[in-house]
Design a protein around this motif. Structure first.
Motif, PDB file in Angstrom:
ATOM      1  N   UNK A 246       1.080  -1.106   0.094  1.00  0.00           N
ATOM      2  CA  UNK A 246      -0.110   0.160  -0.045  1.00  0.00           C
ATOM      3  C   UNK A 246       0.799   1.197   0.023  1.00  0.00           C
ATOM      4  N   UNK A 247       0.473   2.345  -0.972  1.00  0.00           N
ATOM      5  CA  UNK A 247       1.317   3.437  -1.163  1.00  0.00           C
ATOM      6  C   UNK A 247       0.588   4.678  -0.030  1.00  0.00           C
ATOM      7  N   UNK A 248       1.666   5.468   0.479  1.00  0.00           N
ATOM      8  CA  UNK A 248       1.119   6.292   1.300  1.00  0.00           C
ATOM      9  C   UNK A 248       1.097   7.701   0.418  1.00  0.00           C
ATOM     10  N   UNK A 258      -0.798  15.736  -8.199  1.00  0.00           N
ATOM     11  CA  UNK A 258      -0.431  14.937  -7.110  1.00  0.00           C
ATOM     12  C   UNK A 258      -0.598  13.438  -7.188  1.00  0.00           C
ATOM     13  N   UNK A 259       0.142  12.375  -7.021  1.00  0.00           N
ATOM     14  CA  UNK A 259      -0.028  10.956  -7.211  1.00  0.00           C
ATOM     15  C   UNK A 259      -1.026  10.681  -5.950  1.00  0.00           C
ATOM     16  N   UNK A 260      -2.064  10.102  -6.502  1.00  0.00           N
ATOM     17  CA  UNK A 260      -3.140   9.768  -5.569  1.00  0.00           C
ATOM     18  C   UNK A 260      -2.770   8.080  -4.760  1.00  0.00           C
ATOM     19  N   UNK A 261      -2.716   8.173  -3.568  1.00  0.00           N
ATOM     20  CA  UNK A 261      -2.047   6.866  -2.804  1.00  0.00           C
ATOM     21  C   UNK A 261      -3.192   6.137  -2.095  1.00  0.00           C
ATOM     22  N   UNK A 262      -2.904   4.970  -1.518  1.00  0.00           N
ATOM     23  CA  UNK A 262      -4.139   4.188  -0.870  1.00  0.00           C
ATOM     24  C   UNK A 262      -4.382   4.506   0.356  1.00  0.00           C
ATOM     25  N   UNK A 263      -3.558   5.630   1.045  1.00  0.00           N
ATOM     26  CA  UNK A 263      -3.910   5.776   2.308  1.00  0.00           C
ATOM     27  C   UNK A 263      -3.338   7.094   2.609  1.00  0.00           C
ATOM     28  N   UNK A 264      -3.826   7.919   3.588  1.00  0.00           N
ATOM     29  CA  UNK A 264      -3.172   9.034   3.873  1.00  0.00           C
ATOM     30  C   UNK A 264      -3.301   9.331   5.739  1.00  0.00           C
ATOM     31  N   UNK A 265      -2.289   9.938   6.158  1.00  0.00           N
ATOM     32  CA  UNK A 265      -2.192   9.962   7.570  1.00  0.00           C
ATOM     33  C   UNK A 265      -2.674  11.485   8.064  1.00  0.00           C
ATOM     34  N   UNK A 274      -8.373   5.267   4.501  1.00  0.00           N
ATOM     35  CA  UNK A 274      -7.990   4.591   3.286  1.00  0.00           C
ATOM     36  C   UNK A 274      -8.768   5.635   2.171  1.00  0.00           C
ATOM     37  N   UNK A 275      -8.119   5.589   1.137  1.00  0.00           N
ATOM     38  CA  UNK A 275      -8.839   6.201  -0.029  1.00  0.00           C
ATOM     39  C   UNK A 275      -9.590   5.296  -0.849  1.00  0.00           C
ATOM     40  N   UNK A 276     -10.433   5.617  -1.671  1.00  0.00           N
ATOM     41  CA  UNK A 276     -11.123   4.746  -2.528  1.00  0.00           C
ATOM     42  C   UNK A 276     -10.444   3.725  -3.410  1.00  0.00           C
ATOM     43  N   UNK A 277      -9.209   4.241  -3.889  1.00  0.00           N
ATOM     44  CA  UNK A 277      -8.105   3.461  -4.609  1.00  0.00           C
ATOM     45  C   UNK A 277      -7.831   2.366  -3.724  1.00  0.00           C
ATOM     46  N   UNK A 278      -7.343   2.944  -2.418  1.00  0.00           N
ATOM     47  CA  UNK A 278      -6.746   1.524  -1.563  1.00  0.00           C
ATOM     48  C   UNK A 278      -7.634   0.642  -1.154  1.00  0.00           C
ATOM     49  N   UNK A 279      -8.897   1.080  -0.918  1.00  0.00           N
ATOM     50  CA  UNK A 279     -10.196   0.036  -0.785  1.00  0.00           C
ATOM     51  C   UNK A 279     -10.136  -1.038  -1.692  1.00  0.00           C
TER      52      UNK A 279
END
Length: 843
Positions: A246-248, A258-265, A274-279
């Motif tokens: 999973x990418x931050x 800006x690159x969309x990741x799988x999750x953010x803090x 979690x982002x939609x992409x991450x799910x």
């Protein structure tokens, strides 16, 4: 303006209270001459005199002046120490169900002996609460000679003690112990099957030392007694292996290109999203791992657990740091308290976080737990009839203390004026320059042999400074969670000439830093003169070089903890100083300061080695600390608000348990429940006025239901044929009597004493199992209740409503389960006697 008005109002209120209490102090002092003339025996006999006075109608306030004077005289005779007037003030505040804010070194431990003795006269037990076993043991041992002279017994309640020793400790007039032990013992007492197994008496008076640490810092998580569920270590390892895929996403808000990741803090809230992409990615991985079926969706309610565990694993990797939040010891994860810096053996994070960290660190993964009993510190300590506490830093949390515990905070003046110099913060552009400046300050202090206490916010930071000092050959002691066993020893010597001590914010709370060291300083009056002379010489040498110097390596999230660190210097009017070092790269600044302010500060820098002194930085830090304190307050407030809803239910269940345990004969309780159950059962099948022709099918169904469900063969049709005026109420009464007769018959058959103990055991077992299931359902409800806000519903109100419905259902099921179980037990003896009994009933 409003802030100033509030401050003036508070000070006026504080001064008014102190003025009133000072009149009592004068009265205590006026009795001193007469008390001094008493022999030891006469002084001891005062305890019996006070107890008799209470029996004759006097109250504790009537006895307070003389009782305090007696304790002060006992202290002079045993320790050679006379309570200062400010300590008497503190004692009066503590007896008045309030919090006494007394600065470090003002003698809080000796102050506590005054209200402890006074309240012990009631005979209901006084609980003195400390932060750890060492302090509980030390204070109990040190104060026992004083209380022994006054014919007052002292008990000690620490971890690892047998039930027998615990019971003895609780029967003492005054018991010393830790907050965890008292609360866990309360929960355990409400899980026993016999009253003899209970350890605690009714909770009367609790006096909490370092009350801010116990009721503020440690009050964000409930205390839980649990047992292990099935082993799922392989599952946690699989989830852990997903994390590196999973990418931050570096920013919460997505900007152009800006690159969309799988999750953010979310750093401010310390949460992972979690982002939609991450799910979508997680769903594909779980299908690959065969944890969910190809045709199934991750969004199914049955799969919500997977999302929870993935987030827990992400938190383990990105939010929970080794040697900051936990240490690895003996192949296991041990939590480090973020506020005190102390290890918390036996405590575990919930919601799968602890298992996720175990998987991350490749140590043994313990089974998940099922909650058997739980309570918050807030609701436990509110069970005491009287509550009081003392600390050096409480005024910043005075609003919370009053709002949650209805405790006023009273600031007690120092015995000698406070002359410590708190120097302005030094701000550096980066961590490297800040560290260089800290090392230089340490070097300068070492040259003139000034003792230094270096405060750090984590084990990692304390070890980093330690390594740097080792390289340049500066001897020092390190106090953190890894060296907690030597805590008191290290902190007691931190005031020795030339001593360098590096400590996390645990900083030995409860142990004084005596200038000149504690080697030659002893509170006991039997101290050798030559030792005292040596200590006095060393003490004066330390004063000549400026007293204890405090170095704060960065500002803590809470201003109160910064104040605690500063409070280690300036004891009893001694000179001392404090200096905090900050960098623009500190997590507090990076997370909460605006980029505009940081960039502005950088522009002001001419030479990175020269510190910046600007009110904007100080204002920024204060605002950040306020925000964090407010966030933590809301976490505690939310915890208590949710636990208050369950508190009523917990008290109802515990009251029911105690009623069963104390009852010599629970027949009446069972029969009352039976009447209610059978009445409701019959109303489900037949109307109030029975017609055999119309309701024959329903009556037959009822007879069958009674056999299947309760093992009761009841001739209802025969009863109706004999008496056509029978109502549903008459029938329920007859069935209840039928049940009662079986009950009595079984008693005579087995023996009253045996059946009574057996009934109690069965009743409590059913109650406990249903309560455990209920707690599990409540936990699951609470985890997802915040989602109701998306449907424009108030989560708290929804939780209140649903938990209440669940509890009503629990009580209903409890009644049916009790009668189902007992009716089958009562009717299962099919011997000759039982057959005769059944025939007689039918006829």
């Amino acid at each position: 303006m409003l802030k100033k008005l509030f401050k003036n109002f508070f000070l006026n209120k504080n001064e008014k209270i102190l003025k009133k209490f000072n009149l009592i102090v004068q009265k205590i002092n006026s009795l001193e001459k007469n008390i001094k003339n008493l022999t030891d025996k006469q002084l001891s006999n005062k305890t019996e005199y006070f107890k008799n006075s209470l029996k004759s109608g006097k109250n504790l306030n009537d006895l307070l002046p003389e009782a305090f004077s007696v304790v002060r005289e006992a202290s002079i005779r045993i320790f050679g120490m006379r309570h200062f007037d400010v300590q008497l003030l503190g004692g009066i505040v503590l007896n008045n169900q309030s919090i006494a804010e007394m600065k470090t070194g003002e003698g809080k431990t000796l102050t506590s002996t005054l209200p402890a003795y006074l309240n012990s006269l009631i005979g209901k037990g006084v609980h003195i609460v400390t932060m750890n076993d060492y302090l509980a043991k030390r204070d109990a041992e040190n104060n026992t000679p004083l209380f022994k002279l006054l014919k007052t017994t002292v008990g000690l309640n620490i971890s690892g003690m047998s039930q027998k020793l615990k019971k003895k400790a609780y029967l003492a007039d005054i018991t010393y112990g830790t907050n965890n032990e008292y609360a866990f013992d309360y929960l355990k007492d409400n899980m026993v099957f016999h009253s003899k197994e209970k350890t605690q008496r009714n909770l009367y008076y609790a006096l909490i030392d370092e009350i801010d640490s116990i009721l503020i810092d440690e009050a964000r998580t409930p205390l839980i007694i649990s047992n292990s569920l099935e082993n799922r270590s392989l599952f946690f390892l699989k989830i852990n292996n997903i994390i590196h895929k999973l990418k931050l996403q570096k920013k919460e808000k997505i900007e152009k290109n800006h690159e969309i990741g799988d999750f953010y803090i979310n750093k401010k809230q310390n949460q992972i999203h979690l982002t939609e992409k991450g799910l979508i990615k997680i769903e594909k991985i779980l299908i690959k791992l065969k944890l969910i079926e190809r045709k199934e969706s991750l969004y199914l309610s049955s799969h919500s657990l997977y999302i929870q565990h993935v987030i827990a694993a992400l938190k383990a990797h990105y939010l929970f740091k080794k040697n900051v939040d936990y240490i690895v010891k003996n192949n296991s994860i041990v939590i480090v308290d973020e506020h005190t810096g102390r290890v918390m053996p036996g405590r575990r994070w919930s919601d799968g976080i602890h298992q996720a960290i175990e998987a991350k660190e490749k140590v043994f993964i313990n089974n998940e737990n099922q909650t058997l009993a739980s309570i918050t510190f807030q609701n436990y300590f509110k069970l005491y009839k009287k509550l009081a506490g003392m600390t050096g830093t409480a005024i910043t949390e005075s609003k919370e203390f009053y709002e949650i515990y209805k405790l006023n905070t009273i600031v007690i003046p120092t015995n000698n004026p406070m002359i410590r110099k708190d120097l302005p913060d030094l701000v550096f552009i980066n961590k490297k320059e800040k560290m260089n400046a800290i090392i230089l300050n340490i070097k300068n202090c070492v040259k003139k042999k000034q003792p230094i206490l270096v405060g750090t916010i984590s084990i990692e930071k304390s070890e980093d400074i330690s390594n740097k000092l080792k390289k340049i050959g500066i001897k020092h002691n390190v106090l953190n969670a890894k060296s907690h066993k030597k805590e008191a020893e290290i902190i007691a010597e931190a005031g020795t000439l030339g001593m360098v001590t590096i400590a996390t914010n645990m900083a030995g709370r409860g142990t004084d830093i005596v200038l000149g060291g504690s080697c030659y300083f002893n509170q006991n009056k039997n101290i050798k003169k030559e030792n005292f002379v040596k200590w006095k010489k060393n003490h004066n040498l330390v004063l000549s070089v400026g007293g204890l110097h405090i170095i704060g390596t960065e500002r803590h999230e809470s201003r109160r903890i910064d104040n605690q660190l500063c409070g280690r210097a300036g004891r009893q009017g001694d000179i001392g100083s404090s200096q905090f070092y900050i960098s623009l790269e500190d997590s507090l600044i990076e997370t909460f300061a605006s980029k505009t302010i940081i960039n502005l500060m950088k522009k002001l820098v001419i030479d990175p080695k020269i510190p910046i002194q600007h009110k904007l930085i100080n204002q920024c830090i204060q605002n950040a600390q306020k925000k964090i304190d407010m966030r933590n307050f809301h976490i505690r407030k939310q915890l208590i608000e949710y636990d208050n809803i369950i508190d009523y239910q917990r008290n109802t269940i515990y009251k029911q348990r105690n009623q069963i345990i104390k009852s010599k004969n629970i027949c009446k309780i069972i029969d009352t429940i039976a009447q209610d159950v059978f009445e409701k059962t019959i109303n489900q099948f037949i109307s109030k006025k029975i017609s055999k022709k119309k309701e024959l099918k329903s009556i037959l169904k009822l007879e069958k239901f009674l056999v299947d469900k309760y093992n009761l063969s009841i001739p209802i049709i025969q009863w109706i044929e004999k008496n056509k005026k029978l109502t549903s109420k008459n029938i329920s009464r007859r069935i209840t009597n039928y049940f009662k007769l079986y009950h009595l018959f079984k008693k005579e058959l087995i023996g009253k004493k045996k059946i009574q103990n057996f009934e109690k055991m069965i009743f409590l077992k059913i109650l406990d199992l249903l309560w455990i299931d209920h707690l599990s359902s409540i936990e699951n409800l609470q985890k997802g209740i915040h989602l109701r806000s998306y449907a424009q519903k108030d989560p708290k109100q929804e939780y209140k409503r649903e938990s209440f419905e669940m509890f009503i259902h629990l009580l209903k099921i409890l009644k049916y389960k009790i009668i189902t179980t007992f009716s089958k037990l009562f009717t299962n003896l099919y011997d000759d006697k039982n057959m005769i009994f059944n025939n007689n009933l039918t006829n």
